[in-house]
Design a protein around this motif. Sequence first.
Motif, short mmCIF file in Angstrom:
data_model
loop_
_atom_site.label_atom_id
_atom_site.label_comp_id
_atom_site.label_asym_id
_atom_site.label_seq_id
_atom_site.Cartn_x
_atom_site.Cartn_y
_atom_site.Cartn_z
N GLY A 176 -85.04 66.01 15.69
CA GLY A 176 -83.93 66.48 15.17
C GLY A 176 -84.30 67.52 14.11
O GLY A 176 -84.73 67.08 13.22
N THR A 205 -82.95 69.26 10.45
CA THR A 205 -82.99 68.56 8.96
C THR A 205 -81.50 70.56 9.66
O THR A 205 -81.95 71.23 8.59
CB THR A 205 -83.59 68.51 8.14
N PHE A 218 -77.46 57.94 19.06
CA PHE A 218 -78.20 57.59 18.81
C PHE A 218 -79.89 57.31 19.33
O PHE A 218 -79.54 56.63 20.61
CB PHE A 218 -77.98 56.41 17.62
N PRO A 219 -81.72 57.61 19.32
CA PRO A 219 -81.63 57.76 18.12
C PRO A 219 -81.97 59.56 17.57
O PRO A 219 -82.12 60.02 17.04
CB PRO A 219 -82.64 56.83 18.30
N ASP A 236 -79.65 65.47 10.74
CA ASP A 236 -79.84 64.84 9.56
C ASP A 236 -79.38 66.29 9.09
O ASP A 236 -79.38 66.93 8.62
CB ASP A 236 -80.79 64.51 8.92
N PRO A 267 -77.25 61.56 6.50
CA PRO A 267 -78.41 61.53 7.73
C PRO A 267 -77.44 61.10 9.07
O PRO A 267 -76.60 61.01 8.75
CB PRO A 267 -79.44 60.35 7.86
N ARG A 268 -78.29 61.00 10.47
CA ARG A 268 -77.70 60.87 11.83
C ARG A 268 -76.95 59.34 12.27
O ARG A 268 -75.91 59.60 12.35
CB ARG A 268 -78.28 61.53 12.38
N THR A 269 -77.28 58.31 11.30
CA THR A 269 -76.81 57.34 11.44
C THR A 269 -75.06 57.17 10.68
O THR A 269 -74.51 56.22 10.66
CB THR A 269 -77.50 55.69 10.61
#
Lengths: 181, 285
Positions: free
Chosen positions: A104, A106, A154-155, A159, A172-174
Amino acid sequence: MIDVIWQPEFQQAAFRCLVEAYSRPGQINVLPASDSHSAIGVLATLIDGESSLADPHQLLDNGDCLRLQIKPVAPERAAFILCQGTRMVDFEPLLGTLASPEQGATLVLVLDALNGGDRSYQLTGPGIETTVQIAPQGLDKSWFKQRANWNCAFPLGVDMLLTSEAGILALPRTTLIKEID
Amino acid sequence: MSNGINFAFLDEYAKREIRRSLIKAICIPGYQVPYSSREMPMGRGFGTGGLQLTLALIGADDTLKVIDQGSDDSVNAVNLRKFIEMTCPGIATTTRLQEATLIQSRHRIPEQALRADQILVLQVPYPDALVIVEPSEDKRKIMHGEADYSRLLVKLYEDIVKFDEITISHRYPTRINGHYIIDPSPIPRYDVPKLHNSKALILFGAGREKKIYAVPPHCLAEPLAFDDVPFRIEDFSDSHGERRACKLCGSKTSFLDEFIDEQGVRVYQCSDSDYCEQQQECAHG
């Protein structure tokens, strides 16, 4: 004189700054002093000919590309995408695959400032003890809307790194982002 | 540089590649990011994964602590520390946890709590918790992506059926941020709860297996367990049910190593030598 961002000492210190930023989303970190915009400093720290970069808004000059040892590619194929935050999103970045989510992209966004913006957002997720509020300036609202779509499974996801002249703020993606009315 | 070696041994391209992987590891908590794992001047399996992370992170203003099984003086820790001192001129090293900015460890998380401005790097021999149930890495990667851990839970269940107990003493499978299950490296069960909501960033480097993963600060970390069989840590009680104490500092809370002394008597002492020494200093004023 060549700018310090191309020196290993700067890149080590900038990398620690990046680690801190990604470990604590929403927190503003200041890169070591240099003559360049923090976005370029970050790219100098992370990118070389082994990686790939898209520059859809033409923010890099020829000298930067030469030192980064890259030829910009289309955003749909790039590991790193450098963008102007005021522009609307008009591409689909890589989201990675289930087996390799690290592919993924950035997204490095150039903003006017990391705080003092009109819209405020509340962040939660790993790296944030309770909640954090951010109010970036110069960020088109399409970015967070698209980010929610990109990061819905997710995942997979992207980001982000928001950058001002000297500051960086990582998403970040989280990280869950909620607009505060 | 006078000795002809680049600062931190690795060339800048190798560092950048590790740095890119490390950032992705923080962004995807618990996911094992593949990286190239360069050849180091020591055998794989001697902490080269942790070492490469440390070398990609370290700067001349860092203070480094290296421990092996809790001790600063054991051979693996001494050799790694000497190597880093030799290749990173300007850095400071310490044995005191409080003075360190960067801590590389094998098989233990330090006894005392880490601070937000510290980074812990753990050396990992086997990064994938699923390897005991699935030999194919391609299949494991899909299982991880889907968070499909049913076969691992069956393995734990079989343990309970056979032995009335989950028989994993170290490398206890732990779920990070509700998705990926990691092998937290061979830390004892006693250390597993320290992964949860840690103030410090915790990084894992597996040199031979070429993987980097991370547990960010303030992240959910849950050891695998069942509703009716909760996770439990090592029991240091003696036959009277009393908690054993360290023979040197008297601590009744620390993780203990068991020895047989010269008289053939079983004795216990703290596994974390820095903590033990600090406790003794306190006691003697």
